[in-house]
Design an enzyme around this catalytic site. Sequence first.
Site, mmCIF file in Angstrom:
data_model
loop_
_atom_site.group_PDB
_atom_site.id
_atom_site.type_symbol
_atom_site.label_atom_id
_atom_site.label_comp_id
_atom_site.label_asym_id
_atom_site.label_seq_id
_atom_site.Cartn_x
_atom_site.Cartn_y
_atom_site.Cartn_z
ATOM 1 N N GLY A 66 -42.611 -24.611 -2.045
ATOM 2 C CA GLY A 66 -42.602 -25.491 -3.515
ATOM 3 C C GLY A 66 -41.316 -25.065 -4.128
ATOM 4 O O GLY A 66 -40.631 -24.305 -3.856
ATOM 5 N N GLY A 115 -45.656 -23.895 0.211
ATOM 6 C CA GLY A 115 -45.821 -25.204 0.288
ATOM 7 C C GLY A 115 -45.974 -26.109 1.360
ATOM 8 O O GLY A 115 -46.720 -26.966 1.619
ATOM 9 N N GLU A 138 -45.690 -14.916 -0.332
ATOM 10 C CA GLU A 138 -45.957 -14.829 -1.694
ATOM 11 C C GLU A 138 -46.041 -13.892 -2.213
ATOM 12 O O GLU A 138 -45.660 -13.409 -3.399
ATOM 13 C CB GLU A 138 -47.030 -15.961 -2.154
ATOM 14 C CG GLU A 138 -46.973 -17.366 -2.144
ATOM 15 C CD GLU A 138 -47.151 -17.939 -0.642
ATOM 16 O OE1 GLU A 138 -46.685 -19.092 -0.199
ATOM 17 O OE2 GLU A 138 -47.400 -17.270 0.165
ATOM 18 N N ASP A 146 -51.182 -19.606 -2.016
ATOM 19 C CA ASP A 146 -52.163 -20.638 -2.422
ATOM 20 C C ASP A 146 -52.037 -21.754 -1.396
ATOM 21 O O ASP A 146 -52.094 -21.707 -0.470
ATOM 22 C CB ASP A 146 -51.485 -20.982 -4.004
ATOM 23 C CG ASP A 146 -50.068 -21.377 -3.813
ATOM 24 O OD1 ASP A 146 -49.412 -21.111 -3.222
ATOM 25 O OD2 ASP A 146 -49.827 -22.270 -5.144
#
Length: 353
Positions: A66, A115, A138, A146
């Site tokens: 992302g 992402g 992450e 996430d």
Amino acid sequence: MTGSIIIQKHDRVGHISLNRPKALHALTLDMCHAISAALSDWADDDSVEAVILDHSEGTRGFCAGGDINLLRKSALEDGGKMGRKFFHDEYRLNHQMMTYAKPIVCFMDGITMGGGVGIAMPAKFRVATENTRFAMPETGIGLFPDVGGGWHLSRLGGRLGQFLALTGARLDGAECLWAGLATHYLPSDMIADATARISEKPDRIGGVLSEMVGTPPGARLEKNADKIAKHFASDRFEDILASLEKAIDENGCEWAAKERDTLGTKSPQTCKVALRQLAKSAQLTSFADNMAMEYRIGSRVLVRPDFAEGVRAVIVDKTHDPQWNPATPEDVSEELIDSIFAPLPADEEWKPL
């Protein structure tokens, strides 16, 4: 079509190609909106029977993640407001794809991280290649796995999800197929042919991919599966570290030493968040509930010290010397983790489209 997304129709198939090659097709908010709008249009279009998701050019990246720079800027400058907006809408796209009525085929050709995992894993057909590099890295930047990572990783066997969430280990295409993260494996030079065949026969995607299926090399990860299941068995980060230390002390296990050293570079806060996230996700029956939980976590972790510091050390300055706060697993209290998972005010909670 937008500059960063190419949206087309081929016969009875909708075709979405990520188109930010210089950024390895990392997702921006506009890209998330464009993908979501295309899916919404095709959901009610009887002439579209399936969707293909890939990237426009190059073999290095399907989608590298992302918009980390936007998230860090938001954390430092607007108290996380724009970052929360990004999470909110990105998570809506993840949920839209997970619940989409028409089959989605994703070609994970190249780096598929963060992402990128979030838009690949909801696809019914996930095709890995020799170029695939799959990871949720992450913990190394003080974020957390996430975009549905809690849901997807917690449903892998043998504690593999916990291992991937904590270490950020990169899997190749063969390992993705072995782990069940990919449904098929094709050499990258067969993708164009596969896309053409699927466009002609969207009612038999599984058959097309199975007929063309390539032979992947052996999955290197498989030889360490027993070690992963043993040493990553606990949902307490301290227990995992202790198990690795014991293996090092008792038999000089080089694999355990490598993973212990890897974990030593990660945010202790994020590692504890990830373990609780996966434990809670495994108990959920709704992907929407998972995304609501991850949005709560994201809203808090975004503005905690470790995220801006982790991005500085790994991505901005590239010094790889993050000063985590709290600095050790023991310093990360249960009360802190409780506060990160706590419900948001009712008008701020995440809801699907």
